[in-house]
Design a protein around this motif. Structure first.
Motif, PDB file in Angstrom:
ATOM      1  N   ALA A 295     -10.683 -53.407  25.516  1.00 43.31           N
ATOM      2  CA  ALA A 295     -10.325 -54.600  26.301  1.00 43.31           C
ATOM      3  C   ALA A 295     -10.007 -54.203  27.745  1.00 43.31           C
ATOM      4  N   PHE A 296      -9.283 -53.116  27.899  1.00 38.53           N
ATOM      5  CA  PHE A 296      -8.948 -52.620  29.241  1.00 38.53           C
ATOM      6  C   PHE A 296     -10.227 -52.284  30.010  1.00 38.53           C
TER       7      PHE A 296
ATOM      8  N   ALA B 166     -13.218 -53.486  29.561  1.00 35.31           N
ATOM      9  CA  ALA B 166     -13.954 -54.706  29.929  1.00 35.31           C
ATOM     10  C   ALA B 166     -13.299 -55.399  31.115  1.00 35.31           C
ATOM     11  N   HIS B 167     -11.967 -55.446  31.133  1.00 39.03           N
ATOM     12  CA  HIS B 167     -11.275 -56.111  32.250  1.00 39.03           C
ATOM     13  C   HIS B 167     -11.476 -55.352  33.557  1.00 39.03           C
TER      14      HIS B 167
ATOM     15  N   ILE C 175     -14.959 -56.226  34.736  1.00 37.61           N
ATOM     16  CA  ILE C 175     -15.059 -57.594  35.279  1.00 37.61           C
ATOM     17  C   ILE C 175     -14.365 -57.659  36.640  1.00 37.61           C
TER      18      ILE C 175
ATOM     19  N   SER D 114     -18.288 -55.744  26.642  1.00 38.34           N
ATOM     20  CA  SER D 114     -17.014 -56.440  26.448  1.00 38.34           C
ATOM     21  C   SER D 114     -16.480 -56.394  25.023  1.00 38.34           C
TER      22      SER D 114
ATOM     23  N   SER E   4     -16.501 -58.875  23.105  1.00 41.40           N
ATOM     24  CA  SER E   4     -15.866 -60.173  22.882  1.00 41.40           C
ATOM     25  C   SER E   4     -16.862 -61.297  23.049  1.00 41.40           C
ATOM     26  N   SER E   5     -16.866 -62.223  22.086  1.00 43.78           N
ATOM     27  CA  SER E   5     -17.759 -63.381  22.165  1.00 43.78           C
ATOM     28  C   SER E   5     -17.332 -64.313  23.283  1.00 43.78           C
ATOM     29  N   VAL E   6     -16.038 -64.565  23.343  1.00 38.92           N
ATOM     30  CA  VAL E   6     -15.537 -65.530  24.323  1.00 38.92           C
ATOM     31  C   VAL E   6     -15.763 -65.008  25.741  1.00 38.92           C
ATOM     32  N   ALA E   7     -15.462 -63.734  25.959  1.00 40.20           N
ATOM     33  CA  ALA E   7     -15.646 -63.160  27.295  1.00 40.20           C
ATOM     34  C   ALA E   7     -17.112 -63.196  27.690  1.00 40.20           C
TER      35      ALA E   7
ATOM     36  N   LEU F 124     -18.109 -66.821  28.465  1.00 31.37           N
ATOM     37  CA  LEU F 124     -17.465 -67.274  29.703  1.00 31.37           C
ATOM     38  C   LEU F 124     -18.110 -66.639  30.931  1.00 31.37           C
TER      39      LEU F 124
ATOM     40  N   ASP G 201      -3.509 -57.485  30.829  1.00 28.93           N
ATOM     41  CA  ASP G 201      -4.412 -58.321  30.036  1.00 28.93           C
ATOM     42  C   ASP G 201      -4.746 -57.658  28.697  1.00 28.93           C
TER      43      ASP G 201
ATOM     44  N   VAL H 195      -4.005 -59.077  24.833  1.00 30.29           N
ATOM     45  CA  VAL H 195      -4.985 -59.094  23.746  1.00 30.29           C
ATOM     46  C   VAL H 195      -4.405 -58.379  22.521  1.00 30.29           C
TER      47      VAL H 195
ATOM     48  N   GLN I 109     -17.855 -68.861  15.532  1.00 30.42           N
ATOM     49  CA  GLN I 109     -17.581 -69.123  16.950  1.00 30.42           C
ATOM     50  C   GLN I 109     -18.270 -70.393  17.447  1.00 30.42           C
TER      51      GLN I 109
ATOM     52  N   ALA J  90     -14.744 -75.608  28.370  1.00 26.75           N
ATOM     53  CA  ALA J  90     -13.800 -75.274  29.445  1.00 26.75           C
ATOM     54  C   ALA J  90     -14.520 -75.032  30.770  1.00 26.75           C
TER      55      ALA J  90
END
Lengths: 428, 180
Positions: free
Chosen positions: A62-63, A65-66, A69, A107, A109-112, A115, A271, A275, A370, A384
């Motif tokens: 997660a780190f 990916a952030h 981004i 990522s 992540s599906s949501v990331a 988005l 972040d 998570v 999802q 969103a």
């Protein structure tokens, strides 16, 4: 009967809107108190479930990916993908799938994925004449690749829960993930050719253009190759690969791109902590719930029922996938993994089902979760970022639900789609 | 609905305490990153992998989660199934938020009392962690009541706001979302 009532009771409790971790922990603790007369050292169980080196891979990915981004390392992915696919029918749609696939490999992540790619791709697709419904559905579905193509948070949790090699699970997700992306791309090309004939195709990119586009996204391409290649070659464990990926992302963002400073690194760490807190508190609740299931010998009862019913491997998988599909309409994917997996593990062992194979089938099913209403995280993400009615997004995603079920059936019929690559790993 | 002085003051204290918890959690995560990197370098360059890193990183993960959970709760970021709650009237939603806060507080109290009891039991038995470190288990187990206390603080604020007819505190909108 008792088992059914327990699961129904839990579902009702969760539907009251309390956090999933609280529902799992309270239901588990209450059942434990009623049936055993005491809580025992449940916090020791929680501590033991969380105190696992392998789980650290999740916040570190997660780190990573952030940082990617925030460092704007992935900004050119979509343009690169479009340059390479613009000559195809539905080229922009294919580029969206391509970009989702690449971002999924970064990522986890599906949501990331939905988005980040959706924010760029949807306005562009609509501007080029695609119907909004088609654009919403494609990005919602393409985003789900985030959890099938490694790295994948759900796969780490499943691997830890079942004591299965996370490296093998990651590798097992590669081919089904690419197959899924290919199916989405072909569907986009066919549906565009049939329903969006007015969309003009651009000329094929010259070699120079293609090379320039790839060079722009070279660092974004290199990260998944470094992380997955390191695991495939047996250089890194999953946790080490996550740390190495995070450090490479930091190197690229700070030294090469010079787009982030200490403040952005700190925000990325915060972040990643958020998570971790969200996921691992569900793990904490699920460990209490799982503890009481073990005390009540629920997994053993399920095995006995299966033996009596004699439904075989195929029957078991069909029943489980149908059950998880229904649960996926209401529950979040992490909760589904943590609630169902410990219960069915003994049954899988009894039926000699390869846990890597089952893990891939499970994750494909969680991808479906999802984009299936009423609770579908990617549907909400598209809503969103576009403000579109949820019904329109659901209708747009509907063909992809069928396509994903088709891919899941293929992996069920030919397990080698998932199992071939991990079988060739150096650490196998 | 206006926020009372008492609630505002309590909210500030909670924001500071759980914010500090989150910051410590982030330090723990970055420390894990450094330790793992050092471990890989030691293994490949010096052929001397430090065996204690795996244990410490596991403990740091527990610390990170326990310290960060309250901040996520305070900002309403914990995952919940809200398909029914979002169809309720504003008053009904307020009760749903209050109910969720009570449930979270109950889990916090469970962590506080059960965690404290387990920790003291481990202390009385002189238990040490498995693996190479052999640290006193009770000290590490104290992370559970610590995290529980932070959760209770955040849950009480959420309940107070619900009873006062105020909306829950929401996370600021961001350009990017959490990575699962």
């Amino acid at each position: 009967m008792t088992i059914t009532l327990m699961f129904l009771g839990l579902l009702v409790l969760l539907l009251t809107g309390m956090p999933v971790f609280a529902g799992l922990a309270l239901f588990g603790a209450a059942t434990l108190y009623i049936t055993q007369g005491e809580l025992g050292s449940v916090t020791e169980v929680i501590f033991g479930e969380m105190n696992r080196y392998l789980l650290v891979a999740i916040p570190l990915f997660a780190f990573m990916a952030h940082v990617m981004i925030r460092g704007r390392i992935v900004d050119d992915l979509y343009k690169t993908a479009y340059t390479l696919t613009r000559h195809l029918p539905g080229g922009l749609g294919v580029a969206t799938v391509f970009a989702c696939t690449l971002f999924a490999a970064i990522s986890g992540s599906s949501v990331a994925t939905a988005l980040t790619i959706g924010a760029v791709a949807i306005p562009q697709m609509i501007r080029f004449g695609y119907s909004p419904r088609a654009a919403y559905g494609l990005v919602a579905a393409g985003g789900t690749l985030g959890i099938l193509i490694p790295p994948s948070g759900p796969m780490v949790l499943y691997g830890v829960t079942t004591d299965t090699s996370i490296g093998a699970l990651f590798m097992a997700g590669v081919l089904p993930g690419l197959l899924m992306a290919a199916v989405f791309a072909v569907w986009t090309m066919v549906s565009t050719a049939l329903a969006h004939r007015h969309i003009t195709r651009e000329p094929r990119a010259s070699l120079r253009e293609a090379v320039a586009a790839i060079r722009k996204s070279m660092w974004a391409f290199s990260l998944p190759v470094f992380v997955l290649g390191g695991m495939y070659a047996g250089v890194f464990t999953a946790t080490e690969a996550a740390a190495a990926g995070a450090l490479l992302a930091l190197f690229v963002a700070v030294i090469v791109y010079r787009t982030i400073g200490l403040a952005a690194i700190w925000d990325s760490a915060i972040d990643a902590c958020r998570v971790s807190a969200m996921l691992f508190m569900i793990l904490a609740g699920a460990s209490v719930f799982g503890h009481v299931l073990t005390k009540l010998r629920v997994p053993q009862q399920i095995v006995e029922t299966l033996v009596a019913a004699d439904i075989g491997v195929t029957g078991f998988l069909i029943v489980m996938m149908a059950l998880i599909f229904v649960l996926g309409m209401f529950l979040e994917s992490i909760a589904i993994i943590l609630i169902t997996t410990p219960v069915v593990m003994p049954a899988m062992t009894h039926l000699h089902i390869n846990p890597v194979w089952y893990g891939v089938l499970l994750v494909i099913n969680l991808e479906l979760a999802q984009i299936t209403p009423p609770v579908g995280m990617n549907l909400f993400t598209i809503k969103a970022i576009t403000g579109a009615p949820i019904g329109q997004i659901v209708r747009g995603a509907a063909p992809y639900v069928l396509l994903m079920i088709g891919v899941m059936a293929l992996v069920m019929i030919w397990p080698q789609i998932a199992l071939w690559l991990p079988g060739t790993m150096f650490t196998h | 609905m206006q926020e009372s002085h008492a609630l505002r003051a309590y909210g500030r204290v909670v924001a500071f305490v759980v914010g500090a918890g989150m910051a410590l959690g982030a330090v723990g995560l970055l420390l894990s990153l450094v330790l793992i990197a050092v471990s890989v370098v030691m293994r490949y360059v010096f052929n001397a992998a430090p065996v204690w890193v795996d244990d410490v990183v596991g403990f740091l993960l527990v610390a990170t989660v326990m310290l960060a959970a309250a901040q996520t709760l305070r900002r309403g970021e914990h995952i919940g199934v809200d398909i029914l709650a979002e169809h309720l009237s504003p008053n009904g939603r307020r009760w749903a938020h209050g109910w969720a806060a009570i449930a979270s507080a109950a889990v916090g109290l469970l962590l506080v009392f059960n965690g404290w009891g387990t920790s003291m039991l481990a202390k009385s038995l002189g238990l040490l962690t498995e693996g190479s470190l052999e640290w006193p288990t009770w000290l590490l187990m104290l992370l559970m009541p610590l995290g529980g206390t932070l959760i209770v603080l955040a849950a009480v604020e959420a309940l107070w706001r619900a009873l006062a007819g105020l909306p829950p505190i929401e996370a600021p909108r961001r350009d990017e979302v959490q990575v699962e």
